[in-house]
Motif scaffolding. Structure first.
Motif, PDB file in Angstrom:
ATOM      1  N   GLY A 108     -47.578  13.167  50.000  1.00 13.82           N
ATOM      2  CA  GLY A 108     -48.567  12.511  50.853  1.00 13.82           C
ATOM      3  C   GLY A 108     -47.947  11.583  51.879  1.00 13.82           C
ATOM      4  N   GLN A 128     -49.675   6.918  50.379  1.00 12.92           N
ATOM      5  CA  GLN A 128     -50.649   6.990  49.295  1.00 12.92           C
ATOM      6  C   GLN A 128     -51.469   5.700  49.256  1.00 12.92           C
ATOM      7  OE1 GLN A 128     -49.310   8.238  45.457  1.00 12.92           O
ATOM      8  NE2 GLN A 128     -47.990   9.866  46.235  1.00 12.92           N
ATOM      9  N   GLY A 165     -54.413   7.796  45.846  1.00 13.28           N
ATOM     10  CA  GLY A 165     -53.273   8.695  45.946  1.00 13.28           C
ATOM     11  C   GLY A 165     -53.122   9.240  47.350  1.00 13.28           C
ATOM     12  N   PRO A 166     -52.457  10.369  47.486  1.00 14.79           N
ATOM     13  CA  PRO A 166     -52.229  10.938  48.818  1.00 14.79           C
ATOM     14  C   PRO A 166     -53.520  11.431  49.458  1.00 14.79           C
ATOM     15  CG  PRO A 166     -51.512  12.478  47.127  1.00 14.79           C
ATOM     16  CD  PRO A 166     -51.854  11.200  46.423  1.00 14.79           C
ATOM     17  N   THR A 186     -51.881  16.079  52.621  1.00 14.61           N
ATOM     18  CA  THR A 186     -50.785  16.744  51.903  1.00 14.61           C
ATOM     19  C   THR A 186     -50.322  18.026  52.578  1.00 14.61           C
ATOM     20  OG1 THR A 186     -52.307  18.020  50.521  1.00 14.61           O
ATOM     21  CG2 THR A 186     -51.656  15.847  49.710  1.00 14.61           C
ATOM     22  N   CYS A 245     -44.917   6.028  47.741  1.00 15.21           N
ATOM     23  CA  CYS A 245     -44.044   7.107  47.257  1.00 15.21           C
ATOM     24  C   CYS A 245     -42.675   6.950  47.908  1.00 15.21           C
ATOM     25  CB  CYS A 245     -44.640   8.480  47.556  1.00 15.21           C
ATOM     26  SG  CYS A 245     -44.932   8.790  49.314  1.00 15.21           S
TER      27      CYS A 245
END
Length: 448
Positions: free
Chosen positions: A378, A381, A386-387, A390, A427
C-alpha cells in the motif's frame, strides 16, 4: 464466432492474375467496424444516422477498392502505397458529406487533403510502431495495445513530446499528491520513513523440498525503484552487504516512473548488485515500470532474466526450478505455460512474478512457492484501516506478507523503493531473506 468475424471479405478467392482478390487483411470485422464507426460518428456530430452509415459504407468500399487495385499492381498485403492508401477511402464519402454539409468543391478537396495526410500518418504509426517489433529478439507477443504502452513509456525517451504523452501521472503525483502531503506537513516524515529499509527474514517449510536444499537461502528484492530518491541505494547497500544468500531473485520495477530515462536506475542497480554475490547467481523478472531494453545492460553484469522461462538449480544431484514470467500487470506479457516448460510434474519449483494478480492461474502449474511484489504493501497505510491503494485485485491477505492458496505458498513483498511519491507510512521498505527448510510444519516464523 471470433473466427467468423475474422474471415477475409474475399474468402480466399483469387483473381484471374492468380493473386488474392483483396487479401486476408480485409476482414468482415474490419468492414462492419468501419460502418458502425461511421454511424457512431454521425450521432456524435449530430448528423443523420443514415448519413453516418452511408459514409462508413463508402469509406469501406474505397478501402476495399484500393486493396483490389494494389493486388493488381503487385503490392503485397500491408505494403505501403502513399496517398493511394487513403485517397479512395476518403474521397468516396465526400459524395454524401459535401452536399449534406453544404461544402464547396474547394472545401471538399481541402477536407480530402487533411484526411489523406492524417490517415497516412496514422497508418505509418500503426504499421511501423504498433504492428512492428521494436528490435531484434523481441520476446513478447506482438499486440497493438502492448506496443503502444512500450512506445509511450520506453521508446520515446529523448523526444520533446515524451513528457506530454505521460503527463497524467506527473500531474497526479508531482502536482496533486505532493502538494497534499506537504500541506499536511507529512512529506518530510514520509521521505524519512521511505529510507528506513530493513531485511525481513522468513522460513518456508516444505515436506517435498529436496534434501540438498534444506536451509537454502534466497534473497528476494522487489520494486527496487532505485532512482526514486537520493540515498536509497546507499541504504540498501548497508542492508545487503552482510548477507550471503545462495540465490538472489529480483522481482521487477527497477525505475521509479513508468516512463522516462532509466539510466540512473540502471547505474544504481549495478552499484547495489556489486554487494550481492550469491553462489547460484542472480535471477530477475520484469515489472510494469520496466522496459525490455533494460534486459541487455543487466545481463552484461550477470543477471539472468526469466521472461516466461525457467532455470534449474542443482546441488548434490538434487534439483529445484526457478520459473519467472514477464509483467502480468501492465504489459500483460506473462505466459505461465512457457515459464513451466520442462519442469517435472513433481519437481520443486519457485515462481517469481511481479504481481500476485495471477495467483489462481499460477496454482494450476503447482509451484511450491510464489514470490511477488508490486503492491508496496500500500506504501501508505491508514491506522486501523491498512492500505488504501494496492494496484492489485487480490484478497487483502495477499497484499503483503505470507499467504497460502491451496498447496501453493506465497509471499508478497512491500518492496525496496517507492513509486509515485518517495514516502511511506505504516509499512517499511524491505529486502527479504528466505530460508527453505525440509519438514512438515507450516512456516510460522517471521523476524525483523
Amino acid at each position: 464466432m471470433e473466427e467468423k468475424w475474422d474471415t477475409p471479405v474475399d474468402r480466399g478467392m483469387q483473381f484471374s492474375d492468380g493473386q488474392p482478390l483483396l487479401g486476408n487483411h480485409k476482414t468482415i470485422r474490419g468492414v462492419v467496424g468501419g460502418i458502425l464507426a461511421g454511424g457512431a460518428g454521425a450521432l456524435i456530430l449530430n448528423l443523420p444516422l443514415w448519413a453516418g452509415v452511408s459514409i462508413g459504407m463508402l469509406s469501406m468500399a474505397g478501402d476495399l477498392l484500393n486493396s483490389f487495385i494494389k493486388r493488381r499492381l503487385g503490392k503485397t498485403e500491408g505494403q505501403e502505397f502513399p496517398v493511394m492508401d487513403q485517397f479512395l477511402e476518403g474521397a468516396l464519402p465526400l459524395v454524401v458529406l459535401v452536399p449534406l454539409a453544404q461544402v464547396s468543391l474547394a472545401g471538399g478537396i481541402y477536407l480530402l487533403l487533411i484526411f489523406v495526410a492524417t490517415a497516412h500518418a496514422g497508418a505509418k504509426f500503426l504499421n511501423q510502431i504498433l504492428r512492428a517489433e521494436p528490435f531484434a529478439g523481441y520476446t513478447r507477443r506482438l499486440r497493438s495495445r502492448t506496443r503502444f504502452r512500450e512506445w509511450r513509456g520506453c521508446q520515446t525517451i529523448g523526444y520533446p513530446f515524451h513528457p506530454i504523452i505521460n503527463i497524467e501521472r506527473s500531474l497526479y503525483y508531482n502536482a496533486f499528491m505532493k502538494t497534499v502531503f506537504k500541506g499536511l506537513g507529512l512529506y518530510a516524515k514520509g521521505k524519512q520513513n521511505a529510507l528506513d529499509i530493513h531485511c525481513r527474514e522468513l522460513e518456508f517449510v516444505f515436506p517435498n523440498l529436496p534434501p540438498a536444499f534444506d536451509q537454502y537461502t534466497i534473497l528476494f528484492i522487489s520494486d527496487l525503484h532505485l532512482d526514486c530518491m537520493e540515498g536509497i541505494t546507499e541504504k540498501a547497500r548497508e542492508v545487503v552487504y552482510r548477507l550471503s544468500p545462495d540465490l538472489c531473485i529480483l522481482g521487477g520495477d527497477y525505475r521509479t516512473e513508468s516512463w522516462g530515462s532509466y539510466s540512473i536506475a540502471m547505474e544504481n542497480i549495478k552499484n547495489l548488485l556489486a554487494n550481492i554475490c550469491p553462489k547460484d547467481g542472480i535471477f530477475a523478472v520484469l515489472g510494469n515500470h520496466d522496459c525490455l531494453e533494460m534486459v541487455s545492460p543487466l545481463r552484461e553484469i550477470g543477471v539472468r532474466f526469466l521472461i516466461n522461462d525457467n532455470a534449474a538449480i542443482e546441488r548434490s544431484g538434487d534439483r529445484i526450478w526457478i520459473a519467472g514470467v514477464d509483467d502480468p500487470y501492465y504489459f500483460e506479457g506473462h505466459d505461465l505455460e512457457d515459464a513451466f516448460i520442462g519442469i517435472p510434474e513433481n519437481g520443486f519449483s519457485i515462481l517469481a512474478a511481479h504481481t500476485p494478480a495471477i495467483f489462481k492461474a499460477a496454482a494450476g502449474f503447482r509451484p511450491n512457492l510464489y514470490l511477488c511484489g508490486h503492491t508496496h504493501a500500500g506504501q501508505v497505510q491508514i491506522p486501523g484501516i491498512g492500505p488504501v491503494i494496492t494496484h492489485a485485485r487480490v484478497p487483502r491477505k495477499m497484499i503483503y506478507g505470507q499467504w497460502q492458496f491451496g498447496s501453493m505458498m506465497g509471499y508478497t513483498s512491500s518492496g525496496l523503493g517507492t513509486s509515485g511519491l518517495p514516502v511511506r507510512f505504516g509499512c517499511r521498505g524491505e529486502v527479504v531473506l528466505i530460508r527453505l527448510k525440509r519438514g512438515t510444519k507450516q512456516p510460522i516464523q517471521s523476524s525483523e
